[in-house]
Write a protein that holds these residues in place. Structure first.
Motif, PDB file in Angstrom:
ATOM      1  N   LYS A  16       0.835  -1.191   0.000  1.00 50.95           N
ATOM      2  CA  LYS A  16       0.000   0.000   0.000  1.00 50.95           C
ATOM      3  C   LYS A  16       0.877   1.252   0.000  1.00 50.95           C
ATOM      4  CE  LYS A  16      -3.750  -2.502   0.403  1.00 50.95           C
ATOM      5  NZ  LYS A  16      -4.711  -2.631  -0.705  1.00 50.95           N
ATOM      6  N   ASP A  17       0.435   2.280  -0.730  1.00 46.22           N
ATOM      7  CA  ASP A  17       1.133   3.561  -0.686  1.00 46.22           C
ATOM      8  C   ASP A  17       0.959   4.196   0.681  1.00 46.22           C
ATOM      9  OD1 ASP A  17       1.892   3.325  -3.319  1.00 46.22           O
ATOM     10  OD2 ASP A  17       0.074   4.305  -4.068  1.00 46.22           O
ATOM     11  N   ILE A  18       2.009   4.876   1.146  1.00 47.88           N
ATOM     12  CA  ILE A  18       1.934   5.567   2.430  1.00 47.88           C
ATOM     13  C   ILE A  18       0.979   6.748   2.309  1.00 47.88           C
ATOM     14  CG2 ILE A  18       3.237   6.907   4.119  1.00 47.88           C
ATOM     15  CD1 ILE A  18       5.657   5.236   3.482  1.00 47.88           C
ATOM     16  N   SER A  19      -0.047   6.795   3.145  1.00 48.85           N
ATOM     17  CA  SER A  19      -1.027   7.875   3.096  1.00 48.85           C
ATOM     18  C   SER A  19      -1.680   8.006   4.454  1.00 48.85           C
ATOM     19  CB  SER A  19      -2.083   7.603   2.019  1.00 48.85           C
ATOM     20  OG  SER A  19      -3.120   8.560   2.072  1.00 48.85           O
ATOM     21  N   ALA A  20      -1.855   9.254   4.900  1.00 38.83           N
ATOM     22  CA  ALA A  20      -2.488   9.501   6.194  1.00 38.83           C
ATOM     23  C   ALA A  20      -3.980   9.184   6.156  1.00 38.83           C
ATOM     24  CB  ALA A  20      -2.272  10.963   6.606  1.00 38.83           C
ATOM     25  N   ASP A  21      -4.560   9.155   4.923  1.00 36.52           N
ATOM     26  CA  ASP A  21      -5.999   8.912   4.788  1.00 36.52           C
ATOM     27  C   ASP A  21      -6.323   7.449   4.539  1.00 36.52           C
ATOM     28  OD1 ASP A  21      -6.408  11.653   5.010  1.00 36.52           O
ATOM     29  OD2 ASP A  21      -6.122  11.952   2.845  1.00 36.52           O
ATOM     30  N   ASP A  22      -5.297   6.625   4.432  1.00 36.71           N
ATOM     31  CA  ASP A  22      -5.518   5.211   4.118  1.00 36.71           C
ATOM     32  C   ASP A  22      -5.654   4.418   5.411  1.00 36.71           C
ATOM     33  OD1 ASP A  22      -5.705   2.758   3.049  1.00 36.71           O
ATOM     34  OD2 ASP A  22      -3.663   2.658   2.249  1.00 36.71           O
ATOM     35  N   GLU A  23      -6.901   3.997   5.726  1.00 37.57           N
ATOM     36  CA  GLU A  23      -7.135   3.259   6.960  1.00 37.57           C
ATOM     37  C   GLU A  23      -6.766   1.788   6.812  1.00 37.57           C
ATOM     38  OE1 GLU A  23     -11.150   3.869   8.064  1.00 37.57           O
ATOM     39  OE2 GLU A  23     -10.930   6.023   8.465  1.00 37.57           O
ATOM     40  N   ASP A  24      -6.633   1.324   5.542  1.00 39.18           N
ATOM     41  CA  ASP A  24      -6.325  -0.089   5.332  1.00 39.18           C
ATOM     42  C   ASP A  24      -4.838  -0.377   5.492  1.00 39.18           C
ATOM     43  OD1 ASP A  24      -8.957  -0.571   4.774  1.00 39.18           O
ATOM     44  OD2 ASP A  24      -8.733  -0.191   2.618  1.00 39.18           O
ATOM     45  N   GLY A  25      -4.019   0.677   5.459  1.00 42.53           N
ATOM     46  CA  GLY A  25      -2.578   0.475   5.529  1.00 42.53           C
ATOM     47  C   GLY A  25      -2.102   0.256   6.950  1.00 42.53           C
ATOM     48  N   GLN A  26      -2.717  -0.692   7.680  1.00 35.70           N
ATOM     49  CA  GLN A  26      -2.345  -0.978   9.049  1.00 35.70           C
ATOM     50  C   GLN A  26      -1.247  -2.047   9.076  1.00 35.70           C
ATOM     51  OE1 GLN A  26      -3.503   0.741  11.663  1.00 35.70           O
ATOM     52  NE2 GLN A  26      -4.676   1.983  10.202  1.00 35.70           N
ATOM     53  N   PRO A  27      -0.309  -1.929  10.004  1.00 35.65           N
ATOM     54  CA  PRO A  27       0.750  -2.938  10.080  1.00 35.65           C
ATOM     55  C   PRO A  27       0.231  -4.266  10.607  1.00 35.65           C
ATOM     56  CG  PRO A  27       0.949  -1.375  11.900  1.00 35.65           C
ATOM     57  CD  PRO A  27      -0.136  -0.851  10.999  1.00 35.65           C
ATOM     58  N   THR A  28       0.955  -5.327  10.229  1.00 38.24           N
ATOM     59  CA  THR A  28       0.660  -6.671  10.731  1.00 38.24           C
ATOM     60  C   THR A  28       1.494  -6.915  11.988  1.00 38.24           C
ATOM     61  OG1 THR A  28       0.230  -7.449   8.483  1.00 38.24           O
ATOM     62  CG2 THR A  28       0.692  -9.119  10.163  1.00 38.24           C
ATOM     63  N   GLU A  29       0.865  -7.374  13.067  1.00 37.66           N
ATOM     64  CA  GLU A  29       1.569  -7.594  14.329  1.00 37.66           C
ATOM     65  C   GLU A  29       1.844  -9.077  14.533  1.00 37.66           C
ATOM     66  OE1 GLU A  29      -0.375  -5.817  17.620  1.00 37.66           O
ATOM     67  OE2 GLU A  29      -0.228  -3.760  16.838  1.00 37.66           O
ATOM     68  N   ILE A  30       3.087  -9.354  14.964  1.00 42.40           N
ATOM     69  CA  ILE A  30       3.518 -10.733  15.207  1.00 42.40           C
ATOM     70  C   ILE A  30       4.202 -10.792  16.570  1.00 42.40           C
ATOM     71  CG2 ILE A  30       4.817 -12.691  14.275  1.00 42.40           C
ATOM     72  CD1 ILE A  30       5.060 -11.132  11.670  1.00 42.40           C
ATOM     73  N   GLU A  31       3.857 -11.797  17.343  1.00 40.54           N
ATOM     74  CA  GLU A  31       4.558 -12.012  18.615  1.00 40.54           C
ATOM     75  C   GLU A  31       5.891 -12.690  18.303  1.00 40.54           C
ATOM     76  OE1 GLU A  31       3.815 -13.997  23.054  1.00 40.54           O
ATOM     77  OE2 GLU A  31       2.396 -14.330  21.403  1.00 40.54           O
ATOM     78  N   SER A  32       6.992 -12.115  18.791  1.00 38.00           N
ATOM     79  CA  SER A  32       8.322 -12.649  18.476  1.00 38.00           C
ATOM     80  C   SER A  32       9.244 -12.505  19.672  1.00 38.00           C
ATOM     81  CB  SER A  32       8.911 -11.939  17.248  1.00 38.00           C
ATOM     82  OG  SER A  32       8.897 -10.541  17.419  1.00 38.00           O
ATOM     83  N   LEU A  33      10.367 -13.194  19.601  1.00 36.23           N
ATOM     84  CA  LEU A  33      11.297 -13.259  20.725  1.00 36.23           C
ATOM     85  C   LEU A  33      12.164 -12.014  20.777  1.00 36.23           C
ATOM     86  CD1 LEU A  33      12.552 -15.062  23.002  1.00 36.23           C
ATOM     87  CD2 LEU A  33      14.194 -15.833  21.266  1.00 36.23           C
ATOM     88  N   CYS A  34      12.302 -11.440  21.974  1.00 34.83           N
ATOM     89  CA  CYS A  34      13.195 -10.306  22.198  1.00 34.83           C
ATOM     90  C   CYS A  34      14.617 -10.839  22.374  1.00 34.83           C
ATOM     91  CB  CYS A  34      12.771  -9.529  23.437  1.00 34.83           C
ATOM     92  SG  CYS A  34      13.927  -8.205  23.882  1.00 34.83           S
ATOM     93  N   MET A  35      15.559 -10.325  21.564  1.00 38.00           N
ATOM     94  CA  MET A  35      16.935 -10.797  21.631  1.00 38.00           C
ATOM     95  C   MET A  35      17.723 -10.101  22.737  1.00 38.00           C
ATOM     96  SD  MET A  35      16.686 -13.040  19.409  1.00 38.00           S
ATOM     97  CE  MET A  35      18.386 -13.603  19.515  1.00 38.00           C
ATOM     98  N   ASN A  36      17.047  -9.243  23.515  1.00 37.12           N
ATOM     99  CA  ASN A  36      17.724  -8.569  24.629  1.00 37.12           C
ATOM    100  C   ASN A  36      17.443  -9.276  25.954  1.00 37.12           C
ATOM    101  OD1 ASN A  36      19.286  -6.350  25.766  1.00 37.12           O
ATOM    102  ND2 ASN A  36      17.342  -5.615  26.613  1.00 37.12           N
ATOM    103  N   CYS A  37      16.156  -9.584  26.229  1.00 35.03           N
ATOM    104  CA  CYS A  37      15.798 -10.240  27.492  1.00 35.03           C
ATOM    105  C   CYS A  37      15.260 -11.647  27.287  1.00 35.03           C
ATOM    106  CB  CYS A  37      14.764  -9.402  28.247  1.00 35.03           C
ATOM    107  SG  CYS A  37      13.147  -9.316  27.422  1.00 35.03           S
ATOM    108  N   TYR A  38      15.117 -12.072  26.006  1.00 33.85           N
ATOM    109  CA  TYR A  38      14.656 -13.416  25.654  1.00 33.85           C
ATOM    110  C   TYR A  38      13.238 -13.717  26.135  1.00 33.85           C
ATOM    111  CZ  TYR A  38      19.558 -13.945  24.498  1.00 33.85           C
ATOM    112  OH  TYR A  38      20.810 -13.753  23.961  1.00 33.85           O
ATOM    113  N   LEU A  39      12.443 -12.658  26.310  1.00 36.22           N
ATOM    114  CA  LEU A  39      11.014 -12.819  26.519  1.00 36.22           C
ATOM    115  C   LEU A  39      10.303 -12.385  25.243  1.00 36.22           C
ATOM    116  CD1 LEU A  39      10.699 -11.392  30.160  1.00 36.22           C
ATOM    117  CD2 LEU A  39      10.778 -13.802  29.457  1.00 36.22           C
ATOM    118  N   ASN A  40       9.009 -12.579  25.168  1.00 38.20           N
ATOM    119  CA  ASN A  40       8.279 -12.263  23.947  1.00 38.20           C
ATOM    120  C   ASN A  40       7.958 -10.773  23.855  1.00 38.20           C
ATOM    121  OD1 ASN A  40       8.334 -14.824  22.958  1.00 38.20           O
ATOM    122  ND2 ASN A  40       6.279 -15.391  23.685  1.00 38.20           N
ATOM    123  N   GLY A  41       8.149 -10.220  22.645  1.00 38.41           N
ATOM    124  CA  GLY A  41       7.747  -8.851  22.352  1.00 38.41           C
ATOM    125  C   GLY A  41       6.861  -8.848  21.113  1.00 38.41           C
ATOM    126  N   THR A  42       6.730  -7.691  20.489  1.00 41.23           N
ATOM    127  CA  THR A  42       5.828  -7.554  19.337  1.00 41.23           C
ATOM    128  C   THR A  42       6.588  -6.950  18.156  1.00 41.23           C
ATOM    129  OG1 THR A  42       3.930  -7.223  20.797  1.00 41.23           O
ATOM    130  CG2 THR A  42       3.677  -6.560  18.496  1.00 41.23           C
TER     131      THR A  42
END
Length: 443
Positions: A16-42
Motif C-alpha cells: 500500500k502507498d503511504i497515506s495519512a488517509d488510508d485506513e487499510d494500511g495498518q501494520p501486521t503484528e507478530i509475537e516474536s522473541l526479544c533478543m535482549n531479554c529473551y522474553l516475547n515482544g511484538t
C-alpha cells in the motif's frame, strides 16, 4: 509471509502507498522473541510502496518487558541487475528532510570529512538525511565512556569528529553525501520528481565478483572475474554514462558512450555530451581499434541525391576533398563524426560559411563573402543531386568508412585505395616516436 491474511492477497496488492488517509494500511503484528531479554515482544510489519522507487517492508520491534526496540527495512523485491550510487549535494536544511532508504548492503560516505560507513555494518533503514547523521553520531558515541577510560586520546579525537558531524546538521557549508549500494535497492528522495533534481546524481554500475559474493549471488570459492569477452558484450548492449565537464561552461555534465559495430567495417565508440546548464551539445566518434597498417582513401562519385543517405564514419585523422570545387578540409577540422553524407556536407557548409570568422565584422570583404556564399550554394546543389562531383575521404590512420550500398558486392561508384603512409603522415600520427618492441632499458 504466512502472517499476511488470504483476504489481503485476494483483495489486490499487499503493498500500500503511504497515506495519512488510508485506513487499510495498518501494520501486521507478530509475537516474536526479544533478543535482549529473551522474553516475547511484538514485531510490526508494514508492506508499503515508496513513490518513484519500489516496494519495501518496514519492521519495528518493541519489547514491553525490557523496553528494547528496533526498526529496520528490507527490500521486498529482488536484487537489481546493477548497483546504484546516489550522490547528493546538501545545500540547505530542507535537504536534510529528504527521505532515504538505506539497504544493509549500502556504503555511506561523506567525502568532505573522509567518513565512511561500510556495508553490512548497519541494518537497513528508512530515514532522512538528518536521521542518517544522527545514527552515525549515536554509533560513535555508544562506546565513548569505555574509550575515555581505556584510551583518552582516541576518545578525544572521536569527540572532535562527532562535533564535525553535528555541525553538518546546521548546513553552514554544503557537503556531499554518497550512498553506494551494489544491490540497487537503496534510494534517495527527489522532491521535485518526476523532474530532474539538480542536487542529486544517480548512476548505475556493474557489480564486481566480491560484491556478488557479499550479496550471496556467487559462491565464496568462485574468485574468477567474468571473462573480458562478457565485459565487451556488456558494452555492446548498453549505453555507458560517466561524469565530465562541459567544454563550453565547465559545468558538471554527463557523457554517453556506446560501442557500435559498423557492418563490413569495424567497431567504433560513439560519445555524446549534453550540458543542462548552457545547452551545449556535442558528439564525436573514436575508432574502437588500433591504427591500421595502411592509410585509406575512399572516393565516391556522387551521381544522385540518394547517395546523400550513405552512412559515413569520419575519424579525427580524416581529410575531406572535393576536387571539382578545389576544396580540401584538414583532418582535425570537424573532429570524428558518424553521420550520413548529407550530414557531413552540411557540417562542411556550416564550418566554411556560417561559422567562418572571416565573413563577419571588420575582417570581412565583399569579394570573400561572395565566394563563400557561392561555395555554400554549390554544396546545396551537391546535396540535391544537381551537381556531379567526387567526395574523397583520405584517412592516413585507415579508420574512416563510407557505406557500400551494394555490399557485399563492389560499389561501381566507389573506390577504396590502401596506401603506405609517408614519414610526414606518420609524424602527424605520432607513430615515428612510438616504440612497442625492445623498449626495455639495456643493462
Amino acid at each position: 509471509m504466512s502472517v499476511i491474511s488470504e483476504e489481503n492477497v485476494r483483495g489486490g496488492s499487499v503493498f500500500k502507498d503511504i497515506s495519512a488517509d488510508d485506513e487499510d494500511g495498518q501494520p501486521t503484528e507478530i509475537e516474536s522473541l526479544c533478543m535482549n531479554c529473551y522474553l516475547n515482544g511484538t514485531t510490526r510489519l508494514l508492506l508499503t510502496r515508496i513513490p518513484f522507487f519500489r516496494e519495501i517492508i518496514v519492521s519495528s520491534f518493541h519489547c514491553g518487558n525490557c523496553a528494547w526496540s528496533n526498526t529496520e527495512i528490507q527490500s521486498a523485491g529482488r536484487i537489481q541487475e546493477q548497483g546504484v550510487c546516489y550522490t547528493l549535494t546538501v545545500k540547505t536544511k530542507q535537504d536534510l528532510n529528504r527521505e532515504v532508504v538505506k539497504a544493509d548492503s549500502a556504503t555511506t560516505r561523506i567525502p568532505e570529512l573522509d567518513f565512511e560507513v561500510p556495508p553490512f555494518t548497519q541494518k537497513g533503514s528508512l530515514s532522512t538525511i538528518e536521521g542518517l547523521l544522527d545514527r552515525a553520531i549515536a554509533g560513535l558515541e555508544q562506546d565513548q565512556p569505555v574509550r575515555r577510560e581505556a584510551d583518552p586520546d582516541v576518545a578525544e579525537k572521536i569527540d572532535g569528529f562527532i562535533q564535525k558531524l553535528k555541525k553538518l546538521k546546521e548546513v553552514e557549508d554544503e557537503f556531499t553525501l554518497v550512498i553506494e549500494d551494489p544491490s540497487g535497492n537503496s534510494f534517495v528522495e527527489n522532491p521535485v520528481a518526476p523532474q530532474k533534481d539538480e542536487a542529486l546524481t544517480v548512476s548505475h554500475f556493474k557489480r564486481t565478483a566480491q560484491q556478488d559474493m557479499q550479496l550471496g549471488l556467487r559462491a565464496d570459492d568462485d574468485l574468477d572475474e567474468e571473462p573480458a569477452v562478457n565485459d565487451l558484450e556488456t558494452m555492446r548492449n548498453e549505453v555507458l554514462v560517466f561524469n565530465t565537464n562541459c567544454p563550453e561552461c565547465s559545468a558538471p555534465a554527463s557523457t554517453n558512450m556506446k560501442l557500435v559495430q559498423i557492418p563490413h567495417f569495424k567497431e567504433v565508440i560513439i560519445m555524446a555530451t549534453n550540458c543542462d546548464s548552457c545547452g551545449h551539445r556535442t558528439n564525436e566518434v573514436k575508432s574502437g581499434g588500433a591504427t591500421e597498417e595502411f592509410g585509406t582513401k575512399i572516393s565516391l562519385h556522387v551521381t544522385d541525391a540518394s547517395d546523400m543517405t550513405r552512412d559515413v564514419l569520419k575519424s579525427e585523422t580524416c581529410s575531406i576533398i572535393i576536387p571539382e570545387l578545389e576544396f580540401e578540409l584538414g583532418m582535425a577540422a570537424l573532429g570524428g563524426k558518424f553521420t550520413t553524407l548529407e550530414g557531413l556536407l552540411k557540417d562542411v557548409k556550416d564550418l566554411i560559411v556560417s561559422k567562418n570568422p572571416f565573413i563577419c565584422g571588420d575582417s570581412s570583404s565583399e569579394d570573400r563573402v561572395q565566394k563563400l556564399r557561392e561555395f555554400g550554394e554549390k554544396i546545396d546543389k551537391i546535396i540535391l543531386g544537381e551537381m556531379d562531383v567526387h567526395v574523397i575521404l583520405d584517412d592516413s590512420a585507415g579508420n574512416s568508412y563510407m557505406q557500400n550500398v551494394y555490399a557485399p558486392d563492389p560499389d561501381p561508384e566507389m573506390t577504396i585505395e590502401k596506401y603506405t603512409r609517408s614519414f610526414e603522415q606518420n609524424e602527424d600520427l605520432g607513430l615515428n616516436d612510438m616504440k612497442t618492441e625492445g623498449y626495455q632499458e639495456e643493462n
